[in-house]
Design an enzyme around this catalytic site. Sequence first.
Site, PDB file in Angstrom:
ATOM      1  N   ASP A 171     -84.807 -22.871 -59.637  1.00  0.00           N
ATOM      2  CA  ASP A 171     -85.417 -21.585 -59.292  1.00  0.00           C
ATOM      3  C   ASP A 171     -85.880 -20.872 -60.556  1.00  0.00           C
ATOM      4  OD1 ASP A 171     -85.087 -21.776 -56.604  1.00  0.00           O
ATOM      5  OD2 ASP A 171     -83.181 -20.695 -56.552  1.00  0.00           O
ATOM      6  N   MET A 210     -81.744  -7.067 -55.945  1.00  0.00           N
ATOM      7  CA  MET A 210     -83.139  -6.938 -55.503  1.00  0.00           C
ATOM      8  C   MET A 210     -83.465  -5.494 -55.156  1.00  0.00           C
ATOM      9  SD  MET A 210     -83.450 -10.393 -53.202  1.00  0.00           S
ATOM     10  CE  MET A 210     -81.737 -10.658 -52.803  1.00  0.00           C
ATOM     11  N   LYS A 237     -89.978 -18.918 -56.943  1.00  0.00           N
ATOM     12  CA  LYS A 237     -90.786 -18.067 -56.055  1.00  0.00           C
ATOM     13  C   LYS A 237     -91.467 -16.931 -56.798  1.00  0.00           C
ATOM     14  CE  LYS A 237     -87.726 -19.261 -52.399  1.00  0.00           C
ATOM     15  NZ  LYS A 237     -87.894 -19.517 -51.018  1.00  0.00           N
TER      16      LYS A 237
HETATM   17  N1  SAH Z   1     -77.876 -15.909 -56.519  1.00  0.00           N
HETATM   18  C1  SAH Z   1     -78.163 -14.889 -57.510  1.00  0.00           C
HETATM   19  C2  SAH Z   1     -78.922 -13.724 -56.898  1.00  0.00           C
HETATM   20  C3  SAH Z   1     -80.308 -14.092 -56.405  1.00  0.00           C
HETATM   21  S1  SAH Z   1     -81.156 -12.742 -55.713  1.00  0.00           S
HETATM   22  C4  SAH Z   1     -76.861 -14.437 -58.157  1.00  0.00           C
HETATM   23  O1  SAH Z   1     -75.778 -14.775 -57.665  1.00  0.00           O
HETATM   24  O2  SAH Z   1     -76.911 -13.755 -59.167  1.00  0.00           O
HETATM   25  C5  SAH Z   1     -82.137 -12.213 -57.069  1.00  0.00           C
HETATM   26  C6  SAH Z   1     -81.614 -10.915 -57.614  1.00  0.00           C
HETATM   27  O3  SAH Z   1     -80.441 -11.127 -58.376  1.00  0.00           O
HETATM   28  C7  SAH Z   1     -82.549 -10.192 -58.561  1.00  0.00           C
HETATM   29  O4  SAH Z   1     -83.518  -9.443 -57.868  1.00  0.00           O
HETATM   30  C8  SAH Z   1     -81.584  -9.298 -59.299  1.00  0.00           C
HETATM   31  O5  SAH Z   1     -81.213  -8.189 -58.502  1.00  0.00           O
HETATM   32  C9  SAH Z   1     -80.371 -10.196 -59.418  1.00  0.00           C
HETATM   33  N2  SAH Z   1     -80.344 -10.924 -60.691  1.00  0.00           N
HETATM   34  C10 SAH Z   1     -80.382 -12.260 -60.880  1.00  0.00           C
HETATM   35  N3  SAH Z   1     -80.272 -12.552 -62.185  1.00  0.00           N
HETATM   36  C11 SAH Z   1     -80.154 -11.393 -62.836  1.00  0.00           C
HETATM   37  C12 SAH Z   1     -79.960 -11.023 -64.193  1.00  0.00           C
HETATM   38  N4  SAH Z   1     -79.880 -11.937 -65.166  1.00  0.00           N
HETATM   39  N5  SAH Z   1     -79.861  -9.715 -64.488  1.00  0.00           N
HETATM   40  C13 SAH Z   1     -79.907  -8.772 -63.524  1.00  0.00           C
HETATM   41  N6  SAH Z   1     -80.083  -9.049 -62.236  1.00  0.00           N
HETATM   42  C14 SAH Z   1     -80.192 -10.340 -61.891  1.00  0.00           C
END
Ligand code: SAH
Length: 245
Positions: A35, A168, A56
């Site tokens: 991803d 998000m 995406k």
């Molecule tokens: N599975 C992922 C989340 C995916 S949804 C997890 O467990 O972290 C995608 C959202 O995750 C983004 O819109 C943001 O809100 C958050 N996110 C993912 N990586 C991030 C990062 N390095 N810093 C801050 N927010 C993050």
Amino acid sequence: MSAKVWLVGAGPGDPELLTLKAVKALNQAEIVMIDDLVNPAVLEHCPDARIVPVGKRGGCRSTPQAFIHRLMLRYARQGKCVVRLKGGDPCIFGRGSEEADWLAEHGIEVEMVNGITAGLAGATNCGIPLTLRGVARGVTLVTAHTQDDSSLNWPALAQSGTTLVVYMGVAKLPDIRESLLAGGMRADMPVAMIENASLPHQRECRSNLASMQQAAHDFQLKSPAILVIGEVAAQQQIQALAEIA
Ligand code: SAH
């Protein structure tokens, strides 16, 4: 590892936050489907694997989920060792269980490997203890982004006494603010907004519920970011050791 797909969490970005199990799976992988939110630096653990980006973002149209499903299935049926690498944890807003169920229905063995989810890493990297004793009785992970536009029970969340960690949420800041205020949360409830958590370019913006939208605007907050809303968001405890020398 033939006819098996590993659904692996790559953690929030810092390659040192990968689990040993994730590294082991990557070491053995022949195909790695990644991803956008996965830091490519983690691919050092699979130098010989074929990397298939199925993200995406990046201005392209989404790779349809059905296409990702079929691709995983095709590689697995070829007997390849497939790692499906997802940002953070595969099952925290990551569709990991959907992919696992679909593969299982098609006779493919699946093994899930946890990753450190962005909300936890972001808070720790900013010195925020999400369940500080005597301050927060729990933590609630929510997304402001829903497939069907259904609404969260914001009044219940506002009054839950738990720290809210919102995924998000950047594009939904006005709605989140309005909904929590209308739900009875204090206007001066501390808020921390953490962009690119655990990466060298991590940024954090502290504010409160009433002013978070303006603060995010002034700060030019961008996705990916998480919001931490609750009393603990005023904390700035000793920084986590970013690196162990
Ligand atoms: N599975 C992922 C989340 C995916 S949804 C997890 O467990 O972290 C995608 C959202 O995750 C983004 O819109 C943001 O809100 C958050 N996110 C993912 N990586 C991030 C990062 N390095 N810093 C801050 N927010 C993050």
